[in-house]
Design a protein around this motif. Structure first.
Motif, PDB file in Angstrom:
ATOM      1  N   GLU A 304       0.708  -1.161  -0.075  1.00  0.00           N
ATOM      2  CA  GLU A 304       0.117  -0.079   0.198  1.00  0.00           C
ATOM      3  C   GLU A 304       0.852   1.330  -0.100  1.00  0.00           C
ATOM      4  N   THR A 305       1.914   1.262   0.579  1.00  0.00           N
ATOM      5  CA  THR A 305       2.700   2.371   0.903  1.00  0.00           C
ATOM      6  C   THR A 305       4.015   2.402  -0.129  1.00  0.00           C
ATOM      7  N   LYS A 306       4.270   1.345  -0.650  1.00  0.00           N
ATOM      8  CA  LYS A 306       5.586   1.456  -1.541  1.00  0.00           C
ATOM      9  C   LYS A 306       6.840   1.514  -0.511  1.00  0.00           C
ATOM     10  N   ILE A 307       6.816   1.505   0.740  1.00  0.00           N
ATOM     11  CA  ILE A 307       8.060   1.731   1.561  1.00  0.00           C
ATOM     12  C   ILE A 307       8.939   0.556   1.777  1.00  0.00           C
ATOM     13  N   PRO A 308      10.013   0.432   1.585  1.00  0.00           N
ATOM     14  CA  PRO A 308      11.001  -0.732   1.457  1.00  0.00           C
ATOM     15  C   PRO A 308      11.118  -1.427   2.686  1.00  0.00           C
ATOM     16  N   VAL A 309      10.180  -1.789   3.356  1.00  0.00           N
ATOM     17  CA  VAL A 309      10.401  -2.562   4.653  1.00  0.00           C
ATOM     18  C   VAL A 309       9.978  -4.180   4.361  1.00  0.00           C
ATOM     19  N   CYS A 310      10.915  -4.847   4.914  1.00  0.00           N
ATOM     20  CA  CYS A 310      10.738  -6.208   4.963  1.00  0.00           C
ATOM     21  C   CYS A 310      10.946  -7.140   5.943  1.00  0.00           C
ATOM     22  N   PHE A 311      10.733  -8.296   6.046  1.00  0.00           N
ATOM     23  CA  PHE A 311      11.085  -9.182   7.357  1.00  0.00           C
ATOM     24  C   PHE A 311      12.112 -10.087   7.114  1.00  0.00           C
ATOM     25  N   THR A 312      12.692 -10.652   8.055  1.00  0.00           N
ATOM     26  CA  THR A 312      13.664 -11.772   7.993  1.00  0.00           C
ATOM     27  C   THR A 312      13.113 -12.538   9.537  1.00  0.00           C
ATOM     28  N   LEU A 313      13.623 -13.953   9.352  1.00  0.00           N
ATOM     29  CA  LEU A 313      13.295 -14.569  10.545  1.00  0.00           C
ATOM     30  C   LEU A 313      14.566 -15.500  10.929  1.00  0.00           C
ATOM     31  N   ASP A 314      15.062 -15.771  12.282  1.00  0.00           N
ATOM     32  CA  ASP A 314      16.035 -16.556  12.527  1.00  0.00           C
ATOM     33  C   ASP A 314      15.356 -17.968  12.935  1.00  0.00           C
ATOM     34  N   ALA A 315      16.027 -18.749  13.658  1.00  0.00           N
ATOM     35  CA  ALA A 315      15.538 -19.893  14.238  1.00  0.00           C
ATOM     36  C   ALA A 315      14.545 -19.775  15.200  1.00  0.00           C
ATOM     37  N   ALA A 317      10.579 -17.945  16.831  1.00  0.00           N
ATOM     38  CA  ALA A 317       9.363 -17.167  16.252  1.00  0.00           C
ATOM     39  C   ALA A 317       9.143 -15.416  16.083  1.00  0.00           C
ATOM     40  N   ASN A 318      10.310 -15.036  16.495  1.00  0.00           N
ATOM     41  CA  ASN A 318      10.606 -13.359  16.501  1.00  0.00           C
ATOM     42  C   ASN A 318      10.611 -13.022  15.020  1.00  0.00           C
ATOM     43  N   VAL A 319      10.198 -11.862  14.759  1.00  0.00           N
ATOM     44  CA  VAL A 319      10.285 -11.362  13.426  1.00  0.00           C
ATOM     45  C   VAL A 319      11.280  -9.974  13.592  1.00  0.00           C
ATOM     46  N   HIS A 320      12.192 -10.019  12.688  1.00  0.00           N
ATOM     47  CA  HIS A 320      13.208  -8.792  12.340  1.00  0.00           C
ATOM     48  C   HIS A 320      12.386  -8.057  11.189  1.00  0.00           C
ATOM     49  N   VAL A 321      12.124  -6.818  11.635  1.00  0.00           N
ATOM     50  CA  VAL A 321      11.582  -5.725  10.334  1.00  0.00           C
ATOM     51  C   VAL A 321      12.897  -4.989  10.070  1.00  0.00           C
ATOM     52  N   LEU A 322      13.195  -4.926   8.890  1.00  0.00           N
ATOM     53  CA  LEU A 322      14.422  -4.427   8.304  1.00  0.00           C
ATOM     54  C   LEU A 322      13.886  -3.370   7.238  1.00  0.00           C
ATOM     55  N   TYR A 323      14.541  -2.138   7.320  1.00  0.00           N
ATOM     56  CA  TYR A 323      14.267  -1.045   6.584  1.00  0.00           C
ATOM     57  C   TYR A 323      15.367  -0.046   6.678  1.00  0.00           C
ATOM     58  N   PRO A 324      15.541   0.943   5.534  1.00  0.00           N
ATOM     59  CA  PRO A 324      16.285   1.941   5.599  1.00  0.00           C
ATOM     60  C   PRO A 324      16.145   3.204   6.633  1.00  0.00           C
ATOM     61  N   GLU A 325      17.380   3.554   7.133  1.00  0.00           N
ATOM     62  CA  GLU A 325      17.198   4.598   8.153  1.00  0.00           C
ATOM     63  C   GLU A 325      16.101   5.886   7.849  1.00  0.00           C
ATOM     64  N   ASN A 326      16.183   6.149   6.296  1.00  0.00           N
ATOM     65  CA  ASN A 326      15.194   7.202   5.754  1.00  0.00           C
ATOM     66  C   ASN A 326      13.757   6.891   6.082  1.00  0.00           C
ATOM     67  N   VAL A 327      13.322   5.812   6.132  1.00  0.00           N
ATOM     68  CA  VAL A 327      12.016   5.571   6.382  1.00  0.00           C
ATOM     69  C   VAL A 327      11.556   5.167   7.806  1.00  0.00           C
ATOM     70  N   LYS A 328      12.658   5.496   8.522  1.00  0.00           N
ATOM     71  CA  LYS A 328      12.396   4.922  10.231  1.00  0.00           C
ATOM     72  C   LYS A 328      11.126   5.557  10.816  1.00  0.00           C
ATOM     73  N   GLU A 329      10.946   6.742  10.471  1.00  0.00           N
ATOM     74  CA  GLU A 329       9.624   7.431  11.286  1.00  0.00           C
ATOM     75  C   GLU A 329       8.382   6.666  10.876  1.00  0.00           C
ATOM     76  N   SER A 330       8.209   6.646   9.598  1.00  0.00           N
ATOM     77  CA  SER A 330       6.967   5.876   9.110  1.00  0.00           C
ATOM     78  C   SER A 330       6.867   4.245   9.537  1.00  0.00           C
ATOM     79  N   VAL A 331       8.285   3.690   9.400  1.00  0.00           N
ATOM     80  CA  VAL A 331       7.943   2.162   9.782  1.00  0.00           C
ATOM     81  C   VAL A 331       7.753   2.112  11.141  1.00  0.00           C
TER      82      VAL A 331
END
Length: 363
Positions: A304-315, A317-331
């Protein structure tokens, strides 16, 4: 090329009676995942990770010389309290590294360690813990051998850390670290992690990782057991080939700053990691219902926003939300509004790329 023999040292003639070192070492989050290993903690496929900044283990190592009696001697404190349950893992680690650190039985050690994040909750606490301990041991070795070069110090620290926990070798030095032989990564090795050799695009400078703590409890299946289940796994060969292909692609992504491709590889790798768990025998699932809810909401928000945020997982249940610093406020607004409710007790950790281990006390 360095071999295991290069890390074997003699018993030093000079001695140190006592002293204290303290190091911090960060956790790391793999972008291309390591899953499956050969003997002696050798990875079945190469991996690449972001080193984190705030999620770390801080370990103080006190040492006192003693008469050598053929056994290791150490006390272990975790968060200020004796932790007998952790001692077998430290004992096994010391046994694995004795051939490379023969001076260890000359000392009684007091290991006092704590994490800045929940233990055994899928944030690679074993990686940061073993890396911090390896850094302290190498400080002792350097005190015994003052002519040691800085490059050798960090390579051997990564080598030793790997023998405690494979991914720990990626928590020693560098913001982006590669572990495992790969034809396109100069200096890459199965024996230790190496800093990503190319210039990293500005898009990935100070990249953010907000860790959503879906489940802070112990994992039902340990990573060690999960790695072992890759032996005779029906899709192991294809997975190992895929990891090499994805690492080649990720190398290009980190150099060019292609965020769309970064998202594609990173999320695919996370889901593939968990697919390997779900298709092993015995099979198991470490994701929780809230893990899936978060993933779906991230996808919806990004579409919906086209903001480049994504996820990754380790081994876990927790979710790592990854994103550039310049979209930090929105994310962060999105996370607090829509995702925190899926976290255990609303807990999450704001983190970002760091630069590896740090010396705190040298006495």
């Amino acid at each position: 090329m360095m071999t295991e023999k290069d890390f074997v040292v003699p018993n030093f003639t000079n001695t140190i009676e006592n002293g204290t070192f303290q190091w911090s070492a960060p956790s790391n989050i793999a972008l291309v995942k390591y899953w499956g290993k050969k003997d002696n903690q050798i990875p079945a496929n190469p991996s690449v990770s972001f080193t984190l900044n705030n999620c770390k283990t801080i370990t103080k190592l006190g040492f006192q010389s003693r008469e050598k009696d053929g056994a290791f001697s150490f006390d272990l404190l975790f968060e200020g309290q004796p932790k007998e349950a952790f001692k077998p893992k430290i004992q096994k680690f010391l046994e694995r590294i004795e051939a490379y650190c023969p001076y260890l039985k000359n000392y009684h050690f007091t290991i006092d360690t704590h994490n800045t994040f929940p233990h055994s909750s899928g944030i690679a606490s074993s990686a940061s813990g073993m890396a911090a301990l390896a850094m302290n041991i190498m400080s002792l070795e350097k005190a015994l051998q003052p002519t040691m070069t800085e490059n050798y110090f960090y390579q051997k620290a990564s080598f030793l850390a790997r023998l405690g926990s494979g991914s720990a070798c990626r928590s020693v030095k560098g913001s982006v670290v590669v572990w495992g032989n790969h034809a396109e990564i100069d200096g890459s090795s199965d024996l230790f992690g190496v800093a990503f050799p190319s210039k990293i695009h500005d898009n990935f400078k100070n990249y953010q990782d907000t860790i959503l703590l879906v489940d802070k409890g112990e994992k039902q299946v340990s990573s060690t057991v999960g790695h072992d289940l890759m032996h005779n796994h029906p899709f192991a060969k294809q997975r190992f080939e895929q990891a090499h292909t994805n690492l080649s692609a990720m190398k290009s992504v980190l150099e060019t700053g292609n965020l769309e491709k970064f998202i594609e590889i990173t999320e695919s790798e996370a889901l593939t990691l968990h697919a390997m768990m779900m298709t092993s025998l015995p099979y198991f699932i470490l994701m929780k219902p809230n893990t899936l809810e978060i993933i779906n909401r991230i996808w919806k928000f990004r579409n919906e926003t086209k903001i480049p945020v994504c996820f990754t997982l380790d081994a876990g249940a927790n979710v790592h939300v990854l994103y550039p610093e310049n979209v930090k406020e929105s994310v962060l607004q999105f996370i607090t509004a829509e995702l925190v409710g899926y976290c255990q007790n609303g807990n999450y950790i704001c983190d970002g790329i760091g630069f590896g281990s740090q010396l705190i006390i040298d006495n």
